[in-house]
Structures are given as structure tokens and as C-alpha cells.
Design an enzyme around this catalytic site. Sequence first.
Site, PDB file in Angstrom:
ATOM      1  N   ASP A  15       3.026  -2.662  -4.874  1.00  0.00           N
ATOM      2  CA  ASP A  15       2.067  -2.106  -3.321  1.00  0.00           C
ATOM      3  C   ASP A  15       3.226  -1.280  -2.672  1.00  0.00           C
ATOM      4  OD1 ASP A  15       4.784  -3.905  -3.896  1.00  0.00           O
ATOM      5  OD2 ASP A  15       3.364  -5.362  -2.747  1.00  0.00           O
ATOM      6  N   HIS A  16       5.063  -1.535  -3.038  1.00  0.00           N
ATOM      7  CA  HIS A  16       6.019  -1.351  -2.136  1.00  0.00           C
ATOM      8  C   HIS A  16       6.353   0.464  -1.770  1.00  0.00           C
ATOM      9  CE1 HIS A  16       7.462  -4.791  -1.333  1.00  0.00           C
ATOM     10  NE2 HIS A  16       7.796  -4.111  -1.134  1.00  0.00           N
ATOM     11  N   ASP A  60      10.332 -11.089  -2.839  1.00  0.00           N
ATOM     12  CA  ASP A  60      10.365 -10.070  -1.879  1.00  0.00           C
ATOM     13  C   ASP A  60      10.630 -11.449  -0.480  1.00  0.00           C
ATOM     14  OD1 ASP A  60       9.048  -8.148  -0.736  1.00  0.00           O
ATOM     15  OD2 ASP A  60       8.611  -9.376   0.424  1.00  0.00           O
ATOM     16  N   ARG A  73       8.806  -5.931  10.526  1.00  0.00           N
ATOM     17  CA  ARG A  73      10.370  -5.981  11.266  1.00  0.00           C
ATOM     18  C   ARG A  73      10.303  -5.075  11.603  1.00  0.00           C
ATOM     19  NH1 ARG A  73      12.760  -7.487   5.085  1.00  0.00           N
ATOM     20  NH2 ARG A  73      12.998  -9.531   5.948  1.00  0.00           N
ATOM     21  N   SER A  91      15.664  -8.012   4.524  1.00  0.00           N
ATOM     22  CA  SER A  91      14.673  -7.692   2.935  1.00  0.00           C
ATOM     23  C   SER A  91      16.072  -8.732   1.930  1.00  0.00           C
ATOM     24  CB  SER A  91      14.771  -6.248   2.767  1.00  0.00           C
ATOM     25  OG  SER A  91      15.177  -6.385   1.235  1.00  0.00           O
ATOM     26  N   ARG A 114      16.607  -7.784  -0.574  1.00  0.00           N
ATOM     27  CA  ARG A 114      16.728  -6.649  -1.442  1.00  0.00           C
ATOM     28  C   ARG A 114      18.524  -7.302  -2.387  1.00  0.00           C
ATOM     29  NH1 ARG A 114      16.601  -2.216   2.275  1.00  0.00           N
ATOM     30  NH2 ARG A 114      13.874  -2.546   2.061  1.00  0.00           N
TER      31      ARG A 114
HETATM   32 FE1  F3S Z   1       5.512  -4.699   1.653  1.00  0.00          FE
HETATM   33 FE2  F3S Z   1       6.796  -4.772   4.232  1.00  0.00          FE
HETATM   34 FE3  F3S Z   1       5.406  -6.713   3.031  1.00  0.00          FE
HETATM   35  S1  F3S Z   1       7.401  -4.070   3.033  1.00  0.00           S
HETATM   36  S2  F3S Z   1       6.014  -6.777   1.089  1.00  0.00           S
HETATM   37  S3  F3S Z   1       4.346  -5.094   3.723  1.00  0.00           S
HETATM   38  S4  F3S Z   1       6.926  -6.894   5.011  1.00  0.00           S
END
Ligand code: F3S
Length: 759
Positions: free
Chosen positions: A102-103, A167, A455, A647, A649
Site C-alpha cells: 500500500d505504501h 505501521d 499527519r 511514524s 519507521r
Molecule cells: Fe498509509 Fe498514511 Fe495510513 S501512510 S498506513 S495511509 S498514515
Amino acid sequence: MHKKYKDHFLFSTRKIVNEIVQLKKKQEQYRALLGHPLTLTEKLLFSHSETNPEFPIKRGITEIALKPNRVILPDSSGQMVWLQFATMQLDSTKVPTTTHCDHLIEAVKNNENDLAIANEINNEVYNFLKNASQKYGADFWEAGSGIIHQVALERYVLPGSIILGTDSHTPNAGGLTALGVGIGGATAVEVMSGFPWKTVMPKILGVHLKGNMEVWTSPKDIILKIANQIGVSGANGYIIEYFGKGIESISATGRATICNMGTEIGATSSIFPYDSHTIQYLKATQRKRFSSSVNDYKDCLVPDIEIEKDPNHFFDKLISIDLNKLEPQINGPFSPDNGNNNSDFKIKVKQNNWPNEISAAFIGSCTNSSYEDLLRAASIAEKAKAFGLKTKCPLYISPGSANIKETADRDGIIKTFLDVGAIILANACGPCVGMWKRNESEKNTDNTIITSFNRNFAGRNDGSAKTHAFLMSPEMVIAKALSGKLDFNPKTDVLETHKSEKIELKPEPRQSIPKAGFILNDLGYIRATTKNSNLKIPTSERIKPFKAFEAWDGKDLENLYVLCKSQGKCTTDQISPAGEWLKYRGNLERISEHLFLGVSNTFSKKTGTGINQITGEIEPLSKIAKDYSDLKIPWVLVGEENLGEGSSREHAALEPRYRNCKAVIAISFARIFENNLKRHGLLALTFENPNDYKKVESNDRISILNLKSISPGQKIRLEIIRPDKTIEYFYAKHNMSVEQIMWFQKGGAINYLNSRIIN
Ligand code: F3S
């Protein structure tokens, strides 16, 4: 949905139901042991405990060991998880795991175009993730299938469970009465390898919701308001538990929005109790069998009745919100806790000179991309569409999943958006994670964007600190996009047609479950199998096998260079930027070329730069780190409050470690970042006296002493060696347990775990 898939989802349902029966027994046991009624948070944590913790259990102090039900991995951080997992001596994961692509999908043009490009340029990464998932028995979701948390909510989350994810918005699961927690990659590897998840018993923040939301107010406004009240670190170390009459008007997906954004205030997780909304959503997403099976055990999924009667007694902190008085919130720019009330926002826009023309608007992200969100926003667009109006700025919509997109398509929602000029992006993170291919000239002038994301740190969406991003509900996004103005107030202002007709906007009542049901085709789903065991890890620009770090040599860390002393907000995004660099998450060498790109360093005016002690020049911090690493010079990073917020990360810890960083010393840390540092064998230290932060200069050297005798709770002595060789000392604290000290000694948690598996 194909029958075999359906069976697969239900298999996990049956398992959880059995567990719920066990949960009840455990909860009774703990209630008796503790001698008091249990909050919902306590019920879920204690019923997953692997061993009995030490009594008395002190919130914020006692370590607990839990057995989570599931691990979820997005493609970005998932690469490093699978690369690390491949170093373990295991044939399959010991906990059900899923991977979601997804990212890595860039938002360039539209869904079809962007998905085709993503599948081409990320082919190697997607193949690796698919092969790794298949080898180790994890479900795999292809690019375009949806955003990890939305897919998890739709298909996997079951009330009463604990879900860990690499995540930070994994707490989204709290909308369905599950505890979702964001963790670093090495923690995921540990849990996937069958070890318990060890964490400190959190404190509990109770949020009492009273009253009902008015027509323009949405679940998003609740969490935006709380963020404004307590700030980005206000819930650090807490799980947030919602209760009160006010929750009755909030659907499961609305609750997920609120839980999702608990991350922005530092919460470990957030949770709502099980009720008719939970049951309704479970039924609509093929989990009816679960809700009927647990009917007799519902009391396991709600707090004990005494809690609501005397919340002050059972929660560590309490917030009360009267929904009748809550108005739409607009948070920003540059931080999710910069809150503004809708009623005085017009004045604030003027006072602060924020750019009033909106340059782009977005509805999407894991926070606000549900069917309910899209339907509510479309209901406002319908009013404008009836008069032939279109949005006055580009409007981008990212549905949360392929299932939502197909359902929204069937119900005419997508058509409404297209008719007012919106662009439908892939069912993915896209601009939320900075994967937005934006025109350079647009982003390099002061400009405003409005989003339903979670964010809005500087540079988050397009890499530009000139972009002022404001967070708000999808309803407010579409209303403002139709007017083109940031200060448009849909409660008092009207749109005007070219014939001077005045149009009042108003959303239709909320509806979380489609009248004709969800379409649940699960496009892009590949079921877990261990049949494909042919995993070859490529070595390329995108992927490189993970090599464990060297163990500590048993000596004190002496004469460490000070690479950077960050000032102000320093997020994991600033340490390891996403956007165009996201694609190198599978190759530590490549991604480390961008280390600290967004960090503001006290010793240098320009962001991301510092003084190279070898050349004496101002240079990019990433280059200085590489120079020091090549010359085997150890170094430290120094930071202020809540270092590493944002995040989850893992790369923000991995990259410094890879470049020979030995310790990070801060006034305080964000929870996941601190854990990631420790897991990768770095010392995460906090100044005993925060004023000592000021003492550190760029050409100092720092020594960390007496490490051989380091033990839990013990202070550590550090020396600052000035260029003239004079020495000053100060003390720092650490919060390592005995096991975490072993991580440091072994060079990282992975080495420690591997030694336990082998032996
Ligand atoms: Fe993707 Fe943004 Fe959520 S990066 S997992 S939609 S916070």
C-alpha cells in the site's frame, strides 16, 4: 468471495472464539488477584498474558509478556521485517501474519495509471514480499487491494484480539474492540518467531464522550480536539479507552478513525467497547458467526460496570468531551495538535497569514477512507453537482480498499466525485506517505493543502516545508475544496453559481453500512500457503539481504563524535524521509544515503546539514555519517523532547546504526523510536538533567562509561571532552530491562533471539 477464502477467514474466527472463552477465565482470575473491577484495556491485556506478571502490577512500570493474535506488515517496513525474519532459523511464522502493498504506490495521475506504474517499478519488491509471505505462510495483499489498516478492519480484526503492526496506525483496530499496537520491525520478527511481546503495562487514559454530534461534526473532530487539548506527546505511555453515552452515535469505522489518530498524541493504542455498532460491522463484513458465537461472552469485551460509575478511580487520566458543544476542527499547519475551532478559523487564517487559496485537497488515508467517509463527503458534493459546480482546486480521493472502491462505485459515490472534478487515486497511502508526484513550482512557494489524513508535519506530503497542511474531516475537505478557500465555513458561508444562485451545503446523515451491503471481492488477495518455499533474496538497488550487526566489544564507548544535535521537533520522517526515498527500504546502504535529511541541527543553519569534523565543512548529515562510518568513527545523535515521534519507521534507528552510531541521547523519546533503537543495539539514553542538552557542542567528544556494570534502573555516567581536553560530566538514564541489556551486548535483538532459537 471465493469459498476457500471465506473458510480461511472463518478459521481464524473460530480460533478467536475459543480464545474468548479462555479470556473470560483469565479475566476472572485477574479480577480476583487484583481485587478490583477491570477496565477494557486491562481485560484485553491480562487475557493475553503469557505468564503472570510480577504483583503488584504498576502501570507504566511493570513489564508484561503477551501473546498477540496477529501481525500486519505494510510493504514499506515489511521488506526489512521479512529480510530480518529470513535470518531466523524458522520455516514459517508462528503467529498469523499478513503483508499489504500500500505504501509504495505513487500518486501521479489516477488509479489505473498509478497502479500500472507501481506494479512495474516495484515489481522486484512486490515479488520478494509475495515470495517471502508464501514461504513463511503469510497472507499477501497485492498493490491496489487497499490500505493495510482498512483491509485489516474489513477482513481480519476480531474483537478481543491483539494486533501488532509495523505501521504506527495499527491502533485503527480499536474501532472493533481490538488492541492494535504499532511496533518496530525487529519486534515484529520476535513475535512472528513465537516469542511473547514484552511491553510495559501502559497507563490508561479514559475519554468520556457525552451528548451527540451536530450535523457538521464528525468522529475526526473528536480526536482532533483531544490532540489540541493534550498535544503530540500527551498520551505517551497510555492506552486510550473511550466510554460514555456519546459513543452510541459513532459507528465502528468512525471509532476506527478516532483510534487511528491516537497515534498522533503518542498513545500506545486506543479502544472502544463492543456493542451494536461492532456487531453491525462484523455482520456486514462476513463475521456474523463471530458475533453470534461470542454473544454469551460480551462482558469480556466491555469494561466492568463499576468503571463508568467512578472513572476517576480506575483511569490514570480522564478527559471529558461534550459532543453537543464540539464543532468541526481544523488542525494545522505543521503539527496535528495545532488545533483551531471552525467558528474562529476565518480570523486565524487572516491573523497568521496562511495562504487562503487551496492548492490541493485530499480525502483518504487509513484514517478517513471508509465507505461512511466517502458517502458523507459525496452527499455534500451532490448539492454542488446539482448546480453544475466543480471543485475550485484539485481534489484527490483514495478509497481505503478495493472493496470500498467497488462498493462506492456501485452506489454512485465515485461518479459523484468524478462529476465535481475529483481524481480517483489508487486504494493506497499515496500522498499521505509523501508518494505524491507534485509539480516543483507548486510546492516551492507558500501554499495550502487540506486533507483528511492524520499527519501534517512539514514536508510530510510533498517534501516541502512551504506546504501548509491542514487536517480535517472528509466533510470539511470537500466543502472547502468546492469553495477553493481555506477560510470557507460551510456552516455560515454559501457557494455561488455563475448565475449568482446561493447554495448552502449540508451533509446527509451518517451511514456506515451500505444499504445493499459491502462488495467483498477481496481483489488482490493471495491466501497464505507454505507451498512456495523457493525464496531467493535478490541483491539489488531495492533489496539487499540483512546482515546482523556486530556485537558490543565489551569496552566503554569512548570519544564518540557528535554528529548532530537536533533542535525542536525531530520526527522519524525527518530522520528517515519517506517520499521518493521510500523505495529503498529494502536496501540499508541506499536508504542511508538520505539519513537525517529533514533534521534541524543546532550546529548548522541549513536543514539536514552539520559540521564534518574531518573536513571542517558544512555538509549533508548523511554524507558526514557515511564518512564517519567508512573511517570507523563512532558517533552519537543528541535530541530534545519526544525524539522520534511520528511514524513507527524502524529505519530511523536502523540507518544510524548502519552508519556506526553508538548511542542516542535525548531529553525524552517517542515510545516506538526508543524501542527500535534498543532493538538494534543502540543505547537510548535520556539526560538526567534536561539542561545538560545545552552543554553539548559540535566539536566535543562524548564517552559513555562503566557499561560493563550496566543494570536496569542504573544511571550512566557520560563525559564531554572539550577540544582543549577539559572534561565535564553528566548523568543519563536508560530504561533497559535485563533482556534489553542483552540486546545491546549482542549487537541487536535479532542476534539475541537467534542465539535463543539455536541454543
Ligand atoms: Fe498509509 Fe498514511 Fe495510513 S501512510 S498506513 S495511509 S498514515
